[in-house]
Design a protein around this motif. Structure first.
Motif, mmCIF file in Angstrom:
data_model
loop_
_atom_site.group_PDB
_atom_site.id
_atom_site.type_symbol
_atom_site.label_atom_id
_atom_site.label_comp_id
_atom_site.label_asym_id
_atom_site.label_seq_id
_atom_site.Cartn_x
_atom_site.Cartn_y
_atom_site.Cartn_z
ATOM 1 N N GLN A 18 21.465 12.419 -2.371
ATOM 2 C CA GLN A 18 22.561 13.249 -2.853
ATOM 3 C C GLN A 18 22.277 14.734 -2.620
ATOM 4 O O GLN A 18 23.177 15.505 -2.272
ATOM 5 N N GLN A 19 21.036 15.150 -2.794
ATOM 6 C CA GLN A 19 20.687 16.545 -2.553
ATOM 7 C C GLN A 19 20.723 16.890 -1.067
ATOM 8 O O GLN A 19 21.112 17.997 -0.694
ATOM 9 N N THR A 22 24.137 17.908 0.292
ATOM 10 C CA THR A 22 24.570 19.293 0.033
ATOM 11 C C THR A 22 23.359 20.224 0.181
ATOM 12 O O THR A 22 22.849 20.765 -0.805
ATOM 13 N N SER A 26 21.601 22.939 -2.622
ATOM 14 C CA SER A 26 20.292 22.464 -3.092
ATOM 15 C C SER A 26 19.196 23.479 -2.788
ATOM 16 O O SER A 26 18.334 23.754 -3.636
ATOM 17 N N THR A 195 23.046 23.008 -12.878
ATOM 18 C CA THR A 195 23.235 22.336 -11.591
ATOM 19 C C THR A 195 23.604 20.870 -11.779
ATOM 20 O O THR A 195 24.515 20.345 -11.110
ATOM 21 N N GLU A 199 27.036 18.721 -10.774
ATOM 22 C CA GLU A 199 27.003 17.449 -10.051
ATOM 23 C C GLU A 199 27.740 16.359 -10.840
ATOM 24 O O GLU A 199 28.457 15.530 -10.263
ATOM 25 N N ASN A 202 31.431 16.831 -10.428
ATOM 26 C CA ASN A 202 31.899 16.409 -9.106
ATOM 27 C C ASN A 202 31.968 14.888 -8.972
ATOM 28 O O ASN A 202 32.742 14.359 -8.161
ATOM 29 N N ARG A 203 31.141 14.198 -9.749
ATOM 30 C CA ARG A 203 31.120 12.739 -9.675
ATOM 31 C C ARG A 203 31.717 12.125 -10.944
ATOM 32 O O ARG A 203 31.359 11.022 -11.344
ATOM 33 N N SER A 227 17.398 13.554 -10.035
ATOM 34 C CA SER A 227 17.811 14.782 -9.346
ATOM 35 C C SER A 227 17.126 15.998 -9.978
ATOM 36 O O SER A 227 16.649 16.894 -9.279
#
Length: 304
Positions: A18-19, A22, A26, A195, A199, A202-203, A227
């Motif tokens: 996931q990082q 983006t 990140s 952060t 995330e 966004n999810r 994460s």
């Protein structure tokens, strides 16, 4: 147990993926975190180097005896031999008037001006090195009081006083570094938490769907926690590189400074244990930041 490790390994790799999807955001987050961690580590190393330096200076303490102008060179040599027999004195060094004038010309930069003097105004000096068994300020002060009453001695000075003041300043700086490190640690937690919160937003639809099919908060939070771990761990690695690089840049001037006092002292870098602690603490801060956000945010996300 095998299934447990597989699930956590999948979450670990998924969060890293996931990082990587983006990279720009990140990298920015890791850069900010690494700077905060590097500042704490750099101040810690600087204080550690200065503390080691003062410890070395304390073992090289000495008492300087300035003899009166009426004392001849023969009397100075006789006094030196008497002092060497003292039970609390390890060694002595006699600096005659001529030797003192040469040293003053060499280090003061007033060589031409001194040539205009008709006579040597400097007194003879006896440097007294106490035995290493004299470790406390009180013991050294007692020896100083004994040497002060010698008739040939005009002034007796204990050269440890400025070191004691420096150590008091270092204690104050150590407290300041501890406070600064605590503030920067909270900054790392807040930055990581913010952060992870972005995330999670966004999810959000993904999290809601997972809850609809029966996923628990622990299952949903697992990749987000990893994460936070990756943010902290990678920031710790970059912080270690920054600290090492900056200490390499400062190595030459620090060693030059220590040569002026001790002859030579190697600069202290992060040891293997310190490096492991740095990575462990930075990773833990990332996880704590993520966990603090997830505890509150996941309870608010409920399927409609």
């Amino acid at each position: 147990m095998k299934g447990f490790f597989i699930v956590h390994l999948q979450a670990l790799l998924f969060s890293l993926g996931q990082q990587l999807r983006t990279p720009f955001s990140s990298v920015l987050t890791i850069a900010v975190l690494s700077i905060s961690i590097a500042l704490s580590g750099l101040f810690y190393l600087l204080v550690k180097n200065v503390t080691h330096l003062t410890g070395q200076l304390e073992t090289s303490n000495q008492i300087t005896l300035f003899l009166g102008q009426h004392v001849s060179e023969q009397d100075g040599e006789r006094l030196q031999r008497q002092l060497e027999k003292h039970r609390n004195i390890q060694a002595t060094r006699l600096i005659t008037k001529a030797e003192g004038l040469k040293e003053f010309e060499r280090y003061s930069g007033f060589g031409d001006a001194l040539k205009a003097l008709n006579s040597n105004p400097l007194p003879m000096v006896v440097q007294v090195f106490p035995r290493l068994s004299l470790t406390t300020q009180q013991q050294l002060q007692q020896l100083l009081d004994e040497l002060k009453v010698i008739p040939a001695v005009s002034v007796a000075k204990l050269d440890m006083q400025w070191v004691q003041r420096l150590k008091a300043i270092i204690v104050l700086v150590e407290r300041g570094v501890l406070v600064l490190a605590s503030i920067l640690a909270f900054a790392v937690i807040f930055i990581t938490g913010n952060t992870i919160r972005l995330e999670l937003q966004n999810r959000q639809q993904e999290v809601v769907i997972a809850k609809l099919v029966g996923a628990t908060n622990g299952f949903i939070a697992r990749p987000f926690l990893y994460s936070g771990f990756w943010y902290g761990f990678l920031a710790g690695i970059f912080a270690w590189l920054m600290i090492t690089g900056l200490m390499k840049l400062l190595q030459s001037p620090i060693e030059h400074l220590t040569r002026l006092y001790l002859g030579y002292q190697e600069v202290i870098f992060l040891s293997v244990m310190n490096s492991v602690i740095l990575l462990a603490v930075s990773s833990l801060l990332g996880v704590v930041g993520a966990w603090g956000v997830l505890v509150t945010q996941l309870n608010r996300l409920k399927p409609e």
